[in-house]
Design an enzyme around this catalytic site. Sequence first.
Site, mmCIF file in Angstrom:
data_model
loop_
_atom_site.group_PDB
_atom_site.id
_atom_site.type_symbol
_atom_site.label_atom_id
_atom_site.label_comp_id
_atom_site.label_asym_id
_atom_site.label_seq_id
_atom_site.Cartn_x
_atom_site.Cartn_y
_atom_site.Cartn_z
ATOM 1 N N ASP A 130 38.836 110.436 -15.861
ATOM 2 C CA ASP A 130 38.290 111.473 -14.971
ATOM 3 C C ASP A 130 38.728 111.178 -13.537
ATOM 4 O O ASP A 130 39.003 110.035 -13.186
ATOM 5 C CB ASP A 130 36.748 111.415 -14.988
ATOM 6 C CG ASP A 130 36.138 112.109 -16.195
ATOM 7 O OD1 ASP A 130 36.849 112.857 -16.886
ATOM 8 O OD2 ASP A 130 34.936 111.890 -16.449
ATOM 9 N N ARG A 183 44.593 117.040 -17.025
ATOM 10 C CA ARG A 183 43.522 118.052 -17.033
ATOM 11 C C ARG A 183 43.475 118.614 -15.600
ATOM 12 O O ARG A 183 43.334 117.847 -14.647
ATOM 13 C CB ARG A 183 42.175 117.429 -17.356
ATOM 14 C CG ARG A 183 41.013 118.405 -17.124
ATOM 15 C CD ARG A 183 39.672 117.706 -16.938
ATOM 16 N NE ARG A 183 39.264 116.979 -18.100
ATOM 17 C CZ ARG A 183 38.504 115.887 -18.050
ATOM 18 N NH1 ARG A 183 38.097 115.391 -16.901
ATOM 19 N NH2 ARG A 183 38.168 115.269 -19.155
HETATM 20 C C1 LIG Z 1 36.221 119.897 -18.787
HETATM 21 C C2 LIG Z 1 35.991 119.665 -17.335
HETATM 22 C C3 LIG Z 1 36.233 118.419 -16.801
HETATM 23 C C4 LIG Z 1 36.073 118.201 -15.439
HETATM 24 N N1 LIG Z 1 36.425 116.997 -14.905
HETATM 25 C C5 LIG Z 1 36.375 116.813 -13.571
HETATM 26 C C6 LIG Z 1 36.865 115.632 -12.966
HETATM 27 O O1 LIG Z 1 37.365 114.716 -13.630
HETATM 28 N N2 LIG Z 1 36.780 115.533 -11.626
HETATM 29 C C7 LIG Z 1 36.245 116.534 -10.830
HETATM 30 O O2 LIG Z 1 36.219 116.394 -9.604
HETATM 31 N N3 LIG Z 1 35.751 117.649 -11.395
HETATM 32 C C8 LIG Z 1 35.800 117.821 -12.728
HETATM 33 N N4 LIG Z 1 35.336 118.988 -13.278
HETATM 34 C C9 LIG Z 1 34.527 119.928 -12.445
HETATM 35 C C10 LIG Z 1 35.419 120.914 -11.730
HETATM 36 O O3 LIG Z 1 36.147 120.256 -10.734
HETATM 37 C C11 LIG Z 1 34.589 122.036 -11.078
HETATM 38 O O4 LIG Z 1 33.683 121.483 -10.175
HETATM 39 C C12 LIG Z 1 33.813 122.888 -12.071
HETATM 40 O O5 LIG Z 1 34.515 123.105 -13.246
HETATM 41 C C13 LIG Z 1 33.508 124.270 -11.457
HETATM 42 O O6 LIG Z 1 34.697 124.947 -11.156
HETATM 43 P P1 LIG Z 1 35.237 126.215 -11.987
HETATM 44 O O7 LIG Z 1 36.695 126.010 -12.192
HETATM 45 O O8 LIG Z 1 34.451 126.380 -13.203
HETATM 46 O O9 LIG Z 1 35.138 127.429 -10.982
HETATM 47 P P2 LIG Z 1 34.070 127.926 -9.931
HETATM 48 O O10 LIG Z 1 34.822 128.780 -8.973
HETATM 49 O O11 LIG Z 1 33.237 126.795 -9.382
HETATM 50 O O12 LIG Z 1 33.143 128.814 -10.825
HETATM 51 C C14 LIG Z 1 33.558 130.016 -11.415
HETATM 52 C C15 LIG Z 1 32.431 130.602 -12.234
HETATM 53 O O13 LIG Z 1 32.181 129.736 -13.344
HETATM 54 C C16 LIG Z 1 30.810 129.644 -13.600
HETATM 55 N N5 LIG Z 1 30.371 128.245 -13.357
HETATM 56 C C17 LIG Z 1 31.059 127.277 -12.730
HETATM 57 N N6 LIG Z 1 30.382 126.122 -12.715
HETATM 58 C C18 LIG Z 1 29.218 126.373 -13.335
HETATM 59 C C19 LIG Z 1 28.084 125.596 -13.638
HETATM 60 N N7 LIG Z 1 27.986 124.319 -13.294
HETATM 61 N N8 LIG Z 1 27.085 126.196 -14.309
HETATM 62 C C20 LIG Z 1 27.137 127.495 -14.656
HETATM 63 N N9 LIG Z 1 28.180 128.288 -14.403
HETATM 64 C C21 LIG Z 1 29.200 127.745 -13.746
HETATM 65 C C22 LIG Z 1 30.125 130.590 -12.675
HETATM 66 O O14 LIG Z 1 30.027 131.848 -13.346
HETATM 67 C C23 LIG Z 1 31.090 130.700 -11.532
HETATM 68 O O15 LIG Z 1 30.948 131.874 -10.827
HETATM 69 C C24 LIG Z 1 35.564 119.250 -14.614
HETATM 70 C C25 LIG Z 1 35.315 120.509 -15.157
HETATM 71 C C26 LIG Z 1 35.545 120.741 -16.486
HETATM 72 C C27 LIG Z 1 35.323 122.105 -17.015
#
Ligand SMILES: Cc1cc2nc3c(=O)[nH]c(=O)nc-3n(C[C@H](O)[C@H](O)[C@H](O)COP(=O)(O)OP(=O)(O)OC[C@H]3O[C@@H](n4cnc5c(N)ncnc54)[C@H](O)[C@@H]3O)c2cc1C
Length: 305
Positions: A130, A183
């Site tokens: 991660d 990722r």
């Molecule tokens: C499989 C996976 C692994 C990850 N690993 C890392 C990592 O190693 N390091 C790191 O810094 N980050 C990690 N993340 C978190 C990532 O960086 C984002 O903070 C997170 O995914 C929210 O961004 P988004 O792309 O979903 O878009 P956003 O623009 O934040 O959200 C878009 C839409 O998605 C939905 N959504 C987003 N988040 C949520 C939530 N928590 N609950 C409910 N609905 C939500 C909402 O409808 C929102 O309007 C990971 C995320 C995923 C999915």
Amino acid sequence: MLRATFIALSASKSLRSFAEKTALGQRLSSRFAAGLTTEDALRAARAMNQLGLSVSVDNLGENVTNAEEARHSAQLYHQMLDQMSEQELNANVSVKLTHMGLDVDEQMAYEITRDLVQHAARINNFVRADMEGSAYTQRTLDFVRRLHREPEYANHVGAVIQSYLHRSEKDVEQLVSERIRIRLCKGAYKEPPQVAFEKKADVDANYVKLMQILLKSGIYHGIATHDEKMIRATIDFARRENIPATAFEFQMLYGVRRDLQQKLVKDGWRCRVYIPFGTEWYPYLMRRLAERPANALFILKNLFR
Ligand SMILES: Cc1cc2nc3c(=O)[nH]c(=O)nc-3n(C[C@H](O)[C@H](O)[C@H](O)COP(=O)(O)OP(=O)(O)OC[C@H]3O[C@@H](n4cnc5c(N)ncnc54)[C@H](O)[C@@H]3O)c2cc1C
């Protein structure tokens, strides 16, 4: 402002200790974490597999302060890898390097992580490192590149890139040139403007740009997002470039947009769910609340149901 508040709360030691030790806190966490034990995580993994979703399991924890804690965390991962294999689950593991002792002793953390990757290689599984805050970016990528250079580990370890960092395009180019699996996510930590884009539009534009580089690379990457615009852009690009659905996977977090996870699978795309578990869920939950403060309301409503 709410985002900043939850990110600040994620670093509060006293609130964290209160939340982790009380039954109320544990109920709060259950929406986004699978439970406290490896059995809970494996049960959730099996349930996801039955829905056609693959899994990456994360033993929650970060920034351990001594060698014993780091070894204990790794031990749980070793057990989990064996159990995944025995139970024939479609699952791999995600690991934070500060959980493996990166703040304590870099060489020790490297050896602990290497042993984990070696174990995964032996049973044909996979370890994803991660990505944490920007203070760790270079060291995390160096670890992954060093492990990946060992031919017997090359197919069994991968990195994470955050599209909010200015440096990410260069990092993607380097990792792709070394054929390292990535990722792609947007990034979940509080970063200063010198290192990260501040506007969502810039983070999103960079996400799309990096996604296109990844999909064109011919390497199996993970497109981690719940953002329907990012997902649509990925599907459109894959179709336009004749990239098959088996050439990459979407990834989403446990408990987030379960409807969308199911829809992707139904439409013939691959989707992996990231399942966190363990007692150290507090900073993880705060980051999820920072992403979407409406989740706080959702959790509170369910708590009293
Ligand atoms: C499989 C996976 C692994 C990850 N690993 C890392 C990592 O190693 N390091 C790191 O810094 N980050 C990690 N993340 C978190 C990532 O960086 C984002 O903070 C997170 O995914 C929210 O961004 P988004 O792309 O979903 O878009 P956003 O623009 O934040 O959200 C878009 C839409 O998605 C939905 N959504 C987003 N988040 C949520 C939530 N928590 N609950 C409910 N609905 C939500 C909402 O409808 C929102 O309007 C990971 C995320 C995923 C999915």
